[in-house]
Design a protein around this motif. Structure first.
Motif, PDB file in Angstrom:
ATOM      1  N   TYR A 111       0.840  -1.198   0.000  1.00  0.00           N
ATOM      2  CA  TYR A 111       0.000   0.000   0.000  1.00  0.00           C
ATOM      3  C   TYR A 111       0.879   1.253   0.000  1.00  0.00           C
ATOM      4  CZ  TYR A 111      -3.621  -3.398   0.899  1.00  0.00           C
ATOM      5  OH  TYR A 111      -4.465  -4.471   0.792  1.00  0.00           O
ATOM      6  N   THR A 112       1.217   1.708  -1.194  1.00  0.00           N
ATOM      7  CA  THR A 112       2.126   2.829  -1.382  1.00  0.00           C
ATOM      8  C   THR A 112       1.368   4.147  -1.436  1.00  0.00           C
ATOM      9  OG1 THR A 112       2.012   2.566  -3.778  1.00  0.00           O
ATOM     10  CG2 THR A 112       3.754   1.367  -2.627  1.00  0.00           C
ATOM     11  N   ASP A 113       2.114   5.248  -1.299  1.00  0.00           N
ATOM     12  CA  ASP A 113       1.502   6.566  -1.402  1.00  0.00           C
ATOM     13  C   ASP A 113       1.788   7.162  -2.776  1.00  0.00           C
ATOM     14  OD1 ASP A 113       4.147   7.438  -1.313  1.00  0.00           O
ATOM     15  OD2 ASP A 113       4.019   8.141   0.758  1.00  0.00           O
ATOM     16  N   SER A 114       1.523   8.452  -2.933  1.00  0.00           N
ATOM     17  CA  SER A 114       1.660   9.086  -4.243  1.00  0.00           C
ATOM     18  C   SER A 114       3.107   9.137  -4.720  1.00  0.00           C
ATOM     19  CB  SER A 114       1.085  10.503  -4.195  1.00  0.00           C
ATOM     20  OG  SER A 114       1.696  11.262  -3.164  1.00  0.00           O
ATOM     21  N   SER A 115       4.064   8.939  -3.804  1.00  0.00           N
ATOM     22  CA  SER A 115       5.473   8.903  -4.201  1.00  0.00           C
ATOM     23  C   SER A 115       5.876   7.558  -4.772  1.00  0.00           C
ATOM     24  CB  SER A 115       6.365   9.221  -2.997  1.00  0.00           C
ATOM     25  OG  SER A 115       6.378   8.135  -2.078  1.00  0.00           O
ATOM     26  N   GLY A 116       4.999   6.564  -4.615  1.00  0.00           N
ATOM     27  CA  GLY A 116       5.321   5.207  -5.031  1.00  0.00           C
ATOM     28  C   GLY A 116       5.997   4.396  -3.947  1.00  0.00           C
ATOM     29  N   SER A 117       6.219   5.007  -2.794  1.00  0.00           N
ATOM     30  CA  SER A 117       6.864   4.316  -1.675  1.00  0.00           C
ATOM     31  C   SER A 117       5.824   3.816  -0.689  1.00  0.00           C
ATOM     32  CB  SER A 117       7.834   5.255  -0.951  1.00  0.00           C
ATOM     33  OG  SER A 117       8.870   5.663  -1.803  1.00  0.00           O
ATOM     34  N   GLY A 118       6.110   2.671  -0.090  1.00  0.00           N
ATOM     35  CA  GLY A 118       5.206   2.091   0.888  1.00  0.00           C
ATOM     36  C   GLY A 118       5.934   1.735   2.162  1.00  0.00           C
ATOM     37  N   PRO A 119       5.237   1.108   3.092  1.00  0.00           N
ATOM     38  CA  PRO A 119       5.844   0.712   4.365  1.00  0.00           C
ATOM     39  C   PRO A 119       6.990  -0.279   4.165  1.00  0.00           C
ATOM     40  CG  PRO A 119       3.441   0.633   4.489  1.00  0.00           C
ATOM     41  CD  PRO A 119       3.795   0.826   3.047  1.00  0.00           C
TER      42      PRO A 119
END
Length: 287
Positions: A111-119
């Motif tokens: 489950y990533t954010d708008s940056s494409g990075s996730g937990p």
């Protein structure tokens, strides 16, 4: 969960002693609309209503936690007389989560954010614990009291405004945080405007017939790891509800999987948890 006007609440199904097995199907819990609260947020919680089966999680443009850190705030001087071992139990739970043996938390990494990075997880997510014993916790706190205590704990730990932090506000036995247990939830997580926090009532005080899962798998403190584990995972993927990952029914990743409780073995012990929704698996998953 957060306090946004459309955020869901949640509840866990109570299980009888006959369900003391490694995996137990139970009635799932539905999400009902959360009540409006502080600022512009609306909380999301484990409700005591039947859950709806769900669609995949959808991203709504908000933050996720990239490197989750959990701080336990044992609110009130009453905690000095707790004989049930809740404090070491939850400390060991979070000391084990995030380690290489934890294949459960890593479900959230998709489950990533708008940056494409996730937990991501490179070690224990446990940040520390504190007994705030300056005074007894209120017998009947309101939501704004709990949010204020979360901010107080964040200040104590020096982590205010850190987007990766979760504060778990644990109320002692004999108290009724935000109307619990009559208000229809086992716990909920929210956002104070500064920090993501969870309102965690004293699960062993849940009355007979409650859907909060005490002794779900035969362990006295099972409800603490099941319910708090649910809120932990959802605080990672939706720390400011409902701006993160939520499905079309308003449910977060724990809401549709509140059944089939299982044991999770970590370096620090074995704990009862529930599966989490995985878009990759198109269903509830344990790893």
């Amino acid at each position: 969960m957060n306090l946004r006007t459309s955020s869901p609440r949640r509840a866990l199904a109570a299980l009888t002693a006959a369900l003391a097995v490694a995996a137990v199907p139970a009635a799932q819990l539905a999400a009902a609309p959360g009540a409006a609260a502080a600022a512009h947020h609306s909380r999301a919680a484990y409700t005591q209503h039947a859950p709806q089966r769900t669609s995949p999680m959808r991203y709504h443009g908000g933050p996720v936690q990239h490197h989750p850190v959990v701080y336990l705030d044992f609110w009130g001087s009453q905690w000095h007389s707790d004989a049930n071992g809740v404090q070491p139990y939850l400390a060991k739970f979070f000391q084990g989560l995030g380690t290489s043996q934890d294949t459960w938390s890593t479900i959230t990494s998709q489950y990533t954010d708008s940056s494409g990075s996730g937990p991501s997880f490179t070690g224990p997510v446990y940040g520390g614990s504190w007994v705030d014993d300056a005074a007894p916790a209120p017998a009947s706190s309101q939501q704004y009291d709990i949010a204020a205590e979360a901010d107080n704990a964040a200040s104590h730990f020096g982590v205010a405004d850190d987007p990766d932090v979760q504060i778990v506000v644990l109320s002692p036995s004999g108290t009724s945080p935000d109307g619990w247990p009559g208000s229809g939830f086992c716990a909920y997580h929210d956002y104070s405007g500064s920090v993501s926090y969870t309102n965690m009532p004293y699960q062993l005080d849940a009355p007979a017939g409650s859907r909060c899962p005490n002794s779900a798998l035969g362990g006295k403190l099972d409800a603490f790891s099941i319910v708090e584990g649910h809120e932990y995972a959802e605080s990672i993927s939706d720390p400011q509800p409902s701006s993160g990952w939520v499905n079309s029914a308003g449910q977060e990743i724990g809401d549709t999987c509140e059944s089939n409780f299982q044991k999770l073995t970590l370096p620090t012990g074995t704990f009862a948890v529930q599966p989490l929704w995985s878009n990759r698996s198109s269903g509830c998953a344990m790893h």
